[in-house]
Design an enzyme around this catalytic site. Sequence first.
Site, PDB file in Angstrom:
ATOM      1  N   SER D   9       0.330  29.672 -26.169  1.00 40.60           N
ATOM      2  CA  SER D   9       0.901  30.117 -27.435  1.00 40.60           C
ATOM      3  C   SER D   9       2.400  29.858 -27.447  1.00 40.60           C
ATOM      4  O   SER D   9       3.139  30.417 -26.633  1.00 40.60           O
ATOM      5  CB  SER D   9       0.643  31.606 -27.639  1.00 40.60           C
ATOM      6  OG  SER D   9       1.382  32.043 -28.745  1.00 40.60           O
ATOM      7  N   HIS D  34      -1.319  26.645 -29.424  1.00 41.14           N
ATOM      8  CA  HIS D  34      -1.617  27.764 -30.318  1.00 41.14           C
ATOM      9  C   HIS D  34      -0.316  28.170 -31.014  1.00 41.14           C
ATOM     10  O   HIS D  34       0.687  28.439 -30.353  1.00 41.14           O
ATOM     11  CB  HIS D  34      -2.216  28.944 -29.549  1.00 41.14           C
ATOM     12  CG  HIS D  34      -2.718  30.040 -30.444  1.00 41.14           C
ATOM     13  ND1 HIS D  34      -3.917  29.953 -31.104  1.00 41.14           N
ATOM     14  CD2 HIS D  34      -2.168  31.230 -30.799  1.00 41.14           C
ATOM     15  CE1 HIS D  34      -4.092  31.056 -31.826  1.00 41.14           C
ATOM     16  NE2 HIS D  34      -3.039  31.845 -31.657  1.00 41.14           N
ATOM     17  N   ASP D  36       1.483  30.669 -33.701  1.00 40.42           N
ATOM     18  CA  ASP D  36       1.374  31.954 -34.405  1.00 40.42           C
ATOM     19  C   ASP D  36       2.377  32.046 -35.540  1.00 40.42           C
ATOM     20  O   ASP D  36       3.573  32.238 -35.302  1.00 40.42           O
ATOM     21  CB  ASP D  36       1.622  33.107 -33.425  1.00 40.42           C
ATOM     22  CG  ASP D  36       0.498  33.281 -32.426  1.00 40.42           C
ATOM     23  OD1 ASP D  36      -0.660  33.422 -32.864  1.00 40.42           O
ATOM     24  OD2 ASP D  36       0.774  33.272 -31.213  1.00 40.42           O
ATOM     25  N   MET D  38       3.791  34.225 -38.479  1.00 36.69           N
ATOM     26  CA  MET D  38       3.801  35.627 -38.933  1.00 36.69           C
ATOM     27  C   MET D  38       4.826  35.781 -40.057  1.00 36.69           C
ATOM     28  O   MET D  38       5.932  35.253 -39.937  1.00 36.69           O
ATOM     29  CB  MET D  38       4.207  36.550 -37.789  1.00 36.69           C
ATOM     30  CG  MET D  38       3.348  36.418 -36.552  1.00 36.69           C
ATOM     31  SD  MET D  38       4.023  37.441 -35.205  1.00 36.69           S
ATOM     32  CE  MET D  38       2.910  36.978 -33.870  1.00 36.69           C
ATOM     33  N   HIS D  67      -2.525  29.646 -36.303  1.00 39.23           N
ATOM     34  CA  HIS D  67      -3.069  30.988 -36.559  1.00 39.23           C
ATOM     35  C   HIS D  67      -2.153  31.676 -37.570  1.00 39.23           C
ATOM     36  O   HIS D  67      -1.039  32.065 -37.242  1.00 39.23           O
ATOM     37  CB  HIS D  67      -3.102  31.734 -35.229  1.00 39.23           C
ATOM     38  CG  HIS D  67      -3.564  33.167 -35.318  1.00 39.23           C
ATOM     39  ND1 HIS D  67      -3.486  34.032 -34.264  1.00 39.23           N
ATOM     40  CD2 HIS D  67      -4.104  33.875 -36.329  1.00 39.23           C
ATOM     41  CE1 HIS D  67      -3.949  35.213 -34.616  1.00 39.23           C
ATOM     42  NE2 HIS D  67      -4.324  35.159 -35.859  1.00 39.23           N
ATOM     43  N   MET D  69      -0.925  34.613 -39.557  1.00 39.43           N
ATOM     44  CA  MET D  69      -0.892  36.064 -39.706  1.00 39.43           C
ATOM     45  C   MET D  69      -0.029  36.345 -40.928  1.00 39.43           C
ATOM     46  O   MET D  69       1.085  36.856 -40.821  1.00 39.43           O
ATOM     47  CB  MET D  69      -0.332  36.695 -38.434  1.00 39.43           C
ATOM     48  CG  MET D  69      -1.384  36.740 -37.331  1.00 39.43           C
ATOM     49  SD  MET D  69      -0.678  37.095 -35.699  1.00 39.43           S
ATOM     50  CE  MET D  69      -0.294  35.411 -35.178  1.00 39.43           C
ATOM     51  N   MET D 138      -8.896  38.934 -31.857  1.00 40.94           N
ATOM     52  CA  MET D 138      -7.617  39.482 -31.404  1.00 40.94           C
ATOM     53  C   MET D 138      -7.892  40.517 -30.310  1.00 40.94           C
ATOM     54  O   MET D 138      -8.543  41.529 -30.570  1.00 40.94           O
ATOM     55  CB  MET D 138      -6.869  40.167 -32.555  1.00 40.94           C
ATOM     56  CG  MET D 138      -6.393  39.221 -33.643  1.00 40.94           C
ATOM     57  SD  MET D 138      -5.360  37.856 -33.046  1.00 40.94           S
ATOM     58  CE  MET D 138      -4.042  38.767 -32.202  1.00 40.94           C
ATOM     59  N   GLY D 143       1.073  40.449 -33.964  1.00 40.90           N
ATOM     60  CA  GLY D 143       2.452  40.736 -34.340  1.00 40.90           C
ATOM     61  C   GLY D 143       3.459  40.485 -33.228  1.00 40.90           C
ATOM     62  O   GLY D 143       4.590  40.119 -33.481  1.00 40.90           O
ATOM     63  N   PHE D 144       3.048  40.693 -31.995  1.00 44.89           N
ATOM     64  CA  PHE D 144       3.999  40.568 -30.892  1.00 44.89           C
ATOM     65  C   PHE D 144       3.308  39.978 -29.663  1.00 44.89           C
ATOM     66  O   PHE D 144       2.111  40.188 -29.467  1.00 44.89           O
ATOM     67  CB  PHE D 144       4.569  41.946 -30.521  1.00 44.89           C
ATOM     68  CG  PHE D 144       5.248  42.612 -31.670  1.00 44.89           C
ATOM     69  CD1 PHE D 144       6.566  42.302 -31.994  1.00 44.89           C
ATOM     70  CD2 PHE D 144       4.567  43.522 -32.470  1.00 44.89           C
ATOM     71  CE1 PHE D 144       7.182  42.904 -33.085  1.00 44.89           C
ATOM     72  CE2 PHE D 144       5.175  44.120 -33.554  1.00 44.89           C
ATOM     73  CZ  PHE D 144       6.491  43.808 -33.867  1.00 44.89           C
ATOM     74  N   ASP D 176      -7.355  35.897 -28.172  1.00 45.91           N
ATOM     75  CA  ASP D 176      -5.904  35.842 -28.353  1.00 45.91           C
ATOM     76  C   ASP D 176      -5.260  37.188 -28.021  1.00 45.91           C
ATOM     77  O   ASP D 176      -5.403  38.146 -28.774  1.00 45.91           O
ATOM     78  CB  ASP D 176      -5.599  35.439 -29.802  1.00 45.91           C
ATOM     79  CG  ASP D 176      -4.103  35.214 -30.050  1.00 45.91           C
ATOM     80  OD1 ASP D 176      -3.315  35.288 -29.095  1.00 45.91           O
ATOM     81  OD2 ASP D 176      -3.748  34.957 -31.217  1.00 45.91           O
ATOM     82  N   GLY D 177      -4.568  37.236 -26.874  1.00 46.52           N
ATOM     83  CA  GLY D 177      -3.813  38.437 -26.534  1.00 46.52           C
ATOM     84  C   GLY D 177      -4.101  38.964 -25.138  1.00 46.52           C
ATOM     85  O   GLY D 177      -5.227  39.360 -24.847  1.00 46.52           O
ATOM     86  N   GLY D 178      -3.116  38.967 -24.283  1.00 42.87           N
ATOM     87  CA  GLY D 178      -3.272  39.579 -22.969  1.00 42.87           C
ATOM     88  C   GLY D 178      -4.174  38.829 -22.004  1.00 42.87           C
ATOM     89  O   GLY D 178      -4.663  39.411 -21.028  1.00 42.87           O
ATOM     90  N   GLY D 198       0.035  33.303 -23.745  1.00 41.33           N
ATOM     91  CA  GLY D 198       1.434  33.167 -24.162  1.00 41.33           C
ATOM     92  C   GLY D 198       2.380  33.505 -23.041  1.00 41.33           C
ATOM     93  O   GLY D 198       2.698  32.644 -22.208  1.00 41.33           O
ATOM     94  N   SER D 199       2.804  34.758 -22.975  1.00 41.06           N
ATOM     95  CA  SER D 199       3.745  35.199 -21.944  1.00 41.06           C
ATOM     96  C   SER D 199       3.228  34.827 -20.554  1.00 41.06           C
ATOM     97  O   SER D 199       4.006  34.417 -19.690  1.00 41.06           O
ATOM     98  CB  SER D 199       3.923  36.721 -22.006  1.00 41.06           C
ATOM     99  OG  SER D 199       4.172  37.128 -23.318  1.00 41.06           O
TER     100      SER D 199
END
Lengths: 220, 220, 220, 220, 220, 220
Positions: D9, D34, D36, D38, D67, D69, D138, D143-144, D176-178, D198-199
């Site tokens: 991401s 990916h 994002d 927003m 994606h 948002m 998700m 959002g973050f 998507d996420g974590g 991502g991170s």
Amino acid sequence: MNSKLIAPSVLAADFANLQRDIEMVNESDADWFHIDIMDGVFVPNISFGMPVLEAISKHAKKTIDVHLMIVDPDRYIKTFANLGSNILTVHYEACTHLHRTLQAIKAEGMKAGVALNPHTNINVLEDTINDIDLVCIMSVNPGFGGQSFIENTYSKVKQLKELITRKNASTRIEIDGGVTNKNAKALVDAGADVLVAGSYVFKSTNQLETIKDLKLIANS
Amino acid sequence: MNSKLIAPSVLAADFANLQRDIEMVNESDADWFHIDIMDGVFVPNISFGMPVLEAISKHAKKTIDVHLMIVDPDRYIKTFANLGSNILTVHYEACTHLHRTLQAIKAEGMKAGVALNPHTNINVLEDTINDIDLVCIMSVNPGFGGQSFIENTYSKVKQLKELITRKNASTRIEIDGGVTNKNAKALVDAGADVLVAGSYVFKSTNQLETIKDLKLIANS
Amino acid sequence: MNSKLIAPSVLAADFANLQRDIEMVNESDADWFHIDIMDGVFVPNISFGMPVLEAISKHAKKTIDVHLMIVDPDRYIKTFANLGSNILTVHYEACTHLHRTLQAIKAEGMKAGVALNPHTNINVLEDTINDIDLVCIMSVNPGFGGQSFIENTYSKVKQLKELITRKNASTRIEIDGGVTNKNAKALVDAGADVLVAGSYVFKSTNQLETIKDLKLIANS
Amino acid sequence: MNSKLIAPSVLAADFANLQRDIEMVNESDADWFHIDIMDGVFVPNISFGMPVLEAISKHAKKTIDVHLMIVDPDRYIKTFANLGSNILTVHYEACTHLHRTLQAIKAEGMKAGVALNPHTNINVLEDTINDIDLVCIMSVNPGFGGQSFIENTYSKVKQLKELITRKNASTRIEIDGGVTNKNAKALVDAGADVLVAGSYVFKSTNQLETIKDLKLIANS
Amino acid sequence: MNSKLIAPSVLAADFANLQRDIEMVNESDADWFHIDIMDGVFVPNISFGMPVLEAISKHAKKTIDVHLMIVDPDRYIKTFANLGSNILTVHYEACTHLHRTLQAIKAEGMKAGVALNPHTNINVLEDTINDIDLVCIMSVNPGFGGQSFIENTYSKVKQLKELITRKNASTRIEIDGGVTNKNAKALVDAGADVLVAGSYVFKSTNQLETIKDLKLIANS
Amino acid sequence: MNSKLIAPSVLAADFANLQRDIEMVNESDADWFHIDIMDGVFVPNISFGMPVLEAISKHAKKTIDVHLMIVDPDRYIKTFANLGSNILTVHYEACTHLHRTLQAIKAEGMKAGVALNPHTNINVLEDTINDIDLVCIMSVNPGFGGQSFIENTYSKVKQLKELITRKNASTRIEIDGGVTNKNAKALVDAGADVLVAGSYVFKSTNQLETIKDLKLIANS
């Protein structure tokens, strides 16, 4: 053991003398104060908001159960925590990011509730039930006191109870709208844990007796 | 002759004991009840709405001056008429069809008011001033009680007074926010007809004296 | 003395290599970074937001002048303060409570700006000009870089200058859109204090020279 | 065979040096970019939009998976097609006419995706699954970046897999996420086809190794 | 010479027999068809839209003057151009980016108009009057036919005429609402160029004569 | 016995000669007039509204079945009752308080319908099916005539039929979009009660025959 709770709705109290009515509830067999906040946008009525809740909190000696009938409730989560809310319930229909909203409520130290309009099916809570402390099933359309109970509520309570059991959740079921001594037992039997009562309590001639009676029925 | 009016704002009253505070105003030298309805959408606060106004109306014996800080006020004009409002004030910034809204208020038998936010210039009323019974100049930002008075208000009052005179209108000028015995005289001298006072009245130790004093200053 | 300022707009920079372009501006005769935040709702384009500004702030060594082309900017005032904004400009057309928004920006330690769309008349600032540090006159419609300069801008700058002088305000005048070496002098002569330049700077073959040239013209 | 895909991401990349980070992904074992987008209205953050995507597209040599948002995504379908998007994913919660939106995305030559917020149940896709190329589940609230993985995700992946199988659809499942090397295997085992990271990728000390490792785990 | 124009409003025609009524206008002394598009959101009524305009265009042999009483008119500018509109008028109160909207209308080959609600002052057009082909002054509140003429209209026409003259613009002034043979002369004398007439024409016993008469009065 | 009904959609009629087309329907084997009200906000098209329906009602001699494709339909329930609607159908996706809306429609003496967009699953009606007189299943996306039939519709009809049977409801099933003699029989076999037909009827060379034929097929 009295595990079933009674939550008189302040919406039906005498707004000219709230201290008196709050003290009546303090002394009664009731368990919670149910506080209906309406913004005139999510529902077609404006009830009351922050300054009135602040006045209520000053006198109330029982759990303050705040039911937000407002759009975009995330804006005011911190505010309601600061005003003394113990439980904060938001409407499923008002939350685009329900999971985030629930976490934000808990992060402020409150219990997190979700209210469902009469037409909204229990299955929308399938993925969040383990994050929810209280589900408030609207048994009338939100916006006004004094409406008639919708019979389909029993079926919703049973479905919700089944979901809670299946998911091993510890969520409480609250019924809001048209609750009286006529339907209290059946609601509890279907699975309800908390009964909100507004006009039925405050328009009765003996409010303390009405609450006591309702509590007994609910726990019989 | 006391032609300048005092309108205590119920927003600063004790919401746990409104009957008591309303009766104080009934007995005081005040002229109107100023009622601030906030929806949490037009302004970042929800004050109170219909059921609370209904309780106020039951006890109030003076003109009920309702100030709607809500979006799309047309939805509730009839409702506020039925609740006993004598004057209904809408915000310029909330009305796409201000002329229609004013006619609709009058058609329900109420006086029609327009409130202006601190940044909104008087010239936006050029084409409607003859249809307006009351202009409410916000001397603080709407949403909360207890804010400091904005000094630019004097200049707005003078401009409005000039517009009213030039158009030969019979509109009254109301000042809402931060009014005290310190600025009351200057406001009246600039052209104000009605002074709203909230915290200044209700947080004072002798409310009747505070009102009396303000009334005297305004009419000196 | 170089009192007229140049603010290159990062919207026209190479988003694949912002560090390089930011360092160019750091080393140039430019005074501010102009940062255009667009949400795709207030304007028909989404430019960039918080994470990109955070990356810019890390490298920028000059004043960060953030221009919010977003709806309801109050939601993000604290966020932009935390991201290093020195000036925060909101659109008049996006603010129902402009006076409150300006105070909120200043309360976070930033300078407060107001941007006006091409069709919005200067007279809407009559009651707030003394609260405004910067007025950004849009000389193209907000939303995209590379548009042609609207000639009516000169007349707006003169009106604004007259208002600032008449009210004894210390507001700066910024011009945003279509600024080049062709109109810079005339804009400054009309009263402009800050010239935003995007494509004109970043699409030029020698960016440092272009900025230097523009600065000289503006201060000639 | 490596049928499970990794999609770094860009939200977690260094926005001051996107070309460098994009080229890293080009050279890595990753499969997709990916992206994002927003808008600060659908989600409480503005990430980046069209001009940044344009800069990314210039350097990216792999599938661009966008994606959205944002509210009302129909407004920008053509724009994102023109900017080089290969897959365009909209949020279920943002689409009143989801079926039309999916057809409109495909009509522009892109693959059509639907993202579900953490609280949204899989059963809402019962009538459109055969029209969907990609479902983005998700596993954090949108959002973050940098949030913790929601454990209920596994159950959603399984339900979605069951729906796809039952309807004989060819939809891919994206998480998507974590996502990290800790949960990648379990997600793939539950039915996931594409893992967004991502991170976890961009904050790691060796990004190429992290991607390679994640790819291996996903396909083990 | 008949320089003053008459524009019968189709809103008052017989919607069961539009072809007949359109042909009447074709054969009459009228100059334009005035077409009121209402969406039920900007105004509290839904009149008619694209398919009805398409049917009108097929038979109309005179200028089609479309008045959009809708929110966010930018969405439909191309659509109305394709349906044969010669003039497209948007409401000032519905346009956040009025300057852009006017350019977009002209880019589609139509004349660009701006309508002002009864309460909206002429001075809001100070910066765009040279970009406007037609200003439609609402002399009743938009939304319904058959309302009474607002007397303040004369003063607005004079102010607008003064603005047009001062700015050396070539804008036409159109009056919409409550126009009859009683006020036509006075409106023209004040500066009006185009008179819209709805019920007055279509509810009359001899429509052709009514139009002829109005045309004569307007040009006398 | 002809229990299956045909409802020609006026959206496909000749809006220049509605009386003629309405009289054709009056004389045909059709059962209802289907009236599509679109506001350009809920759907991307404005069809027609109150004044056109008023003209239709004057000539129509059969049941008037109004389908509201508008936001916030509660605002206009009384208006549509006054205009002669016999059935009023609202969109599930447009109703935050669907149960209340259904009661409000019935309180005005109309039958209450709910329309579902192509992507909306039948299970959302689980708690209201016993309150609904008509479910309108959209077999194309709402907004325009002449679109192709979505094949997934058969599966939705069967699910809805199953729900109606299981709940012992007396709800009728209506199909709207792309209905022709090719799919009519299959739709009825799946459970449909009412077939809306627009272009198929009005663009045919012999409208009376087309309706007769469709009626026969539906009841064969």
